[in-house]
Design a protein around this motif. Structure first.
Motif, PDB file in Angstrom:
ATOM      1  N   GLU A   1       0.820  -1.217   0.000  1.00  0.00           N
ATOM      2  CA  GLU A   1       0.000   0.000   0.000  1.00  0.00           C
ATOM      3  C   GLU A   1       0.852   1.264   0.000  1.00  0.00           C
ATOM      4  N   THR A   2       1.975   1.211   0.725  1.00  0.00           N
ATOM      5  CA  THR A   2       2.816   2.397   0.842  1.00  0.00           C
ATOM      6  C   THR A   2       3.557   2.728  -0.450  1.00  0.00           C
ATOM      7  N   LEU A   3       3.617   1.755  -1.368  1.00  0.00           N
ATOM      8  CA  LEU A   3       4.389   1.961  -2.601  1.00  0.00           C
ATOM      9  C   LEU A   3       3.515   2.089  -3.849  1.00  0.00           C
ATOM     10  N   ILE A   4       2.227   1.823  -3.724  1.00  0.00           N
ATOM     11  CA  ILE A   4       1.380   1.738  -4.913  1.00  0.00           C
ATOM     12  C   ILE A   4       1.351   3.035  -5.713  1.00  0.00           C
TER      13      ILE A   4
ATOM     14  N   MET B   1      -2.196  -1.531  11.892  1.00  0.00           N
ATOM     15  CA  MET B   1      -1.083  -1.971  11.036  1.00  0.00           C
ATOM     16  C   MET B   1      -1.421  -1.821   9.564  1.00  0.00           C
ATOM     17  N   SER B   2      -0.406  -1.615   8.756  1.00  0.00           N
ATOM     18  CA  SER B   2      -0.577  -1.617   7.305  1.00  0.00           C
ATOM     19  C   SER B   2      -0.635  -3.065   6.824  1.00  0.00           C
ATOM     20  N   GLU B   3      -0.983  -3.258   5.561  1.00  0.00           N
ATOM     21  CA  GLU B   3      -1.033  -4.615   5.006  1.00  0.00           C
ATOM     22  C   GLU B   3       0.351  -5.281   5.062  1.00  0.00           C
TER      23      GLU B   3
ATOM     24  N   ALA C   1       1.256  -8.742   7.165  1.00  0.00           N
ATOM     25  CA  ALA C   1       1.861  -9.898   6.499  1.00  0.00           C
ATOM     26  C   ALA C   1       3.156 -10.319   7.197  1.00  0.00           C
ATOM     27  N   GLN C   2       3.972  -9.333   7.608  1.00  0.00           N
ATOM     28  CA  GLN C   2       5.231  -9.643   8.295  1.00  0.00           C
ATOM     29  C   GLN C   2       4.972 -10.338   9.627  1.00  0.00           C
ATOM     30  N   LYS C   3       3.985  -9.855  10.370  1.00  0.00           N
ATOM     31  CA  LYS C   3       3.661 -10.437  11.671  1.00  0.00           C
ATOM     32  C   LYS C   3       3.149 -11.881  11.522  1.00  0.00           C
ATOM     33  N   LEU C   4       2.418 -12.124  10.457  1.00  0.00           N
ATOM     34  CA  LEU C   4       1.882 -13.464  10.228  1.00  0.00           C
ATOM     35  C   LEU C   4       2.884 -14.395   9.549  1.00  0.00           C
TER      36      LEU C   4
ATOM     37  N   ASN D   1      -0.041 -13.346  -0.294  1.00  0.00           N
ATOM     38  CA  ASN D   1      -0.687 -14.448   0.415  1.00  0.00           C
ATOM     39  C   ASN D   1      -1.752 -13.922   1.370  1.00  0.00           C
ATOM     40  N   LEU D   2      -1.461 -12.797   2.027  1.00  0.00           N
ATOM     41  CA  LEU D   2      -2.438 -12.162   2.926  1.00  0.00           C
ATOM     42  C   LEU D   2      -3.689 -11.783   2.143  1.00  0.00           C
TER      43      LEU D   2
END
Length: 463
Positions: free
Chosen positions: A197-200, A428-430, A434-437, A443-444
């Protein structure tokens, strides 16, 4: 509603014919000459009715220009020889003036009916690797897709492709681009869900050096890279609201502005968007801009899921199997009769992509020259499950216990995932989620789809 173009220089005749056709539910456009008609997108019509004798070029000049759209020639009784010559040049039929209204309507209806029932050939496509391939399938639903694609490709308009994941939306985008006037210009394909999201916004619209932390050099965005060509935005329903606002400006004004820049640049891009989600419903919850939806939904092509293409499944399977055999150097492998029945009966929730994966497994696991159902590794479904032994038998008891255990394991993992995402997505951002999971952002996104967990609403920044 079928679309008809009338090309006639006599205003009275043209207006009378227009009123007649409109009363019978046809959409009608007009032109006074072949040259004027050529300014329109001829291939976007279902039928062209043209007078033979026109100022400038004759009506027959439209036959080649509009192909494969049928051209019906109008001529006077005194010019029957010319009418026959028109048929030789490719006119679908002719009517003599003054014509009987009922006869004309019957001729138009016959031409349009024949056109609708004549199979459209699947388009040839050059895939991302540069190899030629053809869209597969001859069922009624796919025939409608081919017809819509053929008419839409030459018309330089925005297209919205709808369909479940794995139905081939990118193939449709490639076919539209390669049959359009922009075929020699670039086609840029972007999966909006696969970019953080931060790079889109930076990926799509570019940025200047120093625009944000890590921007060590200026970068051209993908929209600008597609200038003169086609931009395909897959899963556009995942695009954040800020990026949606920027994209709307591209569609309305043909302008982009890089992040960190005060200058705007003009771009000439044809946009093809695709989604498996209901954008109109998303607009009601504030997740998708309604004005952007209206801008995207100029032409719509809806792809049928594989479960609705029963007659095409085995044809697609044979072609995909041949490719898998070549990849794994296992020539001569065939599907057993039971495996073919298995493929026909399976509901294919993952569509063509799932079918391709099943055949890949089959080619790898097959021990002889035949691929059997067990080699395909398809999960049991209610539609395919046969009558089971009673729960009193030892075999049934063991099977049920094992199934229940696997079901509980699956449930606990998915349950944990769902609770974690819903609990933390507002903080949290997407990417962080994803990093936490311990999974990728893609995949998220796929798990969100499978479990029906909506993404959090992205708050718009003021100003």
């Amino acid at each position: 509603m079928p679309s008809i173009l009338i090309v006639e220089d006599e205003t009275i005749i043209r207006s009378a014919l227009k009123r007649l056709l409109e009363r019978h539910d046809y959409a009608v456009s007009e032109a006074a000459s072949a040259e004027e008609a050529s300014q329109l997108e001829l291939k976007g019509f279902d039928l062209i009715i043209s007078d033979l004798r026109l100022p400038g070029e004759p009506g027959t000049a439209l036959i080649a220009a509009a192909a494969p759209v049928p051209v019906l020639i109008m001529t006077s009784y005194a010019s029957m020889r010319s009418a026959v010559e028109s048929l030789k040049q490719g006119a679908v039929d002719y009517v003599a003036k003054p014509f009987d209204h009922a006869e004309l309507l019957e001729t138009v209806e016959h031409i349009l009916h024949k056109q609708m029932t004549t199979p459209s050939p699947p388009p040839d496509i050059t895939d991302a690797g540069g190899s030629r391939q053809t869209m597969i399938g001859n069922c009624t639903a796919m025939q409608q897709v081919y017809t819509r694609l053929r008419k839409t490709a030459p018309a330089d308009v925005t297209v919205l492709v709808l369909g479940e994941s794995g139905t081939g939306k990118e193939l449709v985008a490639r076919a539209i681009h390669q049959q359009s006037k922009r075929a020699n210009a670039p086609l840029i394909c972007v999966n909006c869900a696969a970019i953080p999201e931060t790079l889109i916004e930076s990926e799509l619209f570019g940025h200047e050096k120093g625009a944000f932390t890590g921007a060590s050099a200026a970068r051209t965005g993908l929209v600008e890279a597609a200038d003169g060509g086609t931009l395909f935005l897959d899963e556009i329903g995942e695009l954040p609201l800020d990026a949606q606002a920027r994209l709307l400006r591209v569609l309305q004004e043909g302008e982009i502005r890089k992040i960190g820049s005060v200058e705007t640049r003009h771009v000439n891009v044809r946009l093809i968007a695709a989604t498996h989600r209901d954008l109109r419903a998303l607009s009601k919850t504030g997740e998708f801009r309604l004005d952007l939806y209206y801008r995207l939904n100029v032409m719509q092509i809806e792809l049928p899921p594989l479960r609705e293409r029963e007659d095409d499944v085995l044809e697609i399977a044979d072609i995909l199997l041949d490719k898998a055999c070549k990849r794994h150097e296992r020539p001569g492998l065939r599907l057993s009769r039971a495996a073919r029945q298995e493929l026909r009966d399976y509901p294919w929730p993952g569509n063509v992509r799932e079918l391709e994966n099943a055949l890949e497994r089959g080619v790898i696991l097959a021990e002889g020259h035949l691929i059997h159902p067990d080699d395909l590794g398809l999960a049991p479904t209610p539609a395919r499950t046969h009558a089971a032994p009673t729960a009193n038998t030892p075999a049934a008891s063991t099977s049920l216990d094992k199934g229940a255990e696997e079901s509980d394991d699956d449930l606990s993992l998915e349950d944990y995932f769902q609770h974690f995402v819903l609990e933390h997505q507002d903080q949290m951002s997407e990417t962080e989620l994803a990093q936490k999971l311990g999974i990728s952002r893609k995949n998220l996104w796929e798990r969100r789809q499978r479990l029906g967990i909506p993404r959090k609403k992205t708050a718009r920044r003021p100003g």
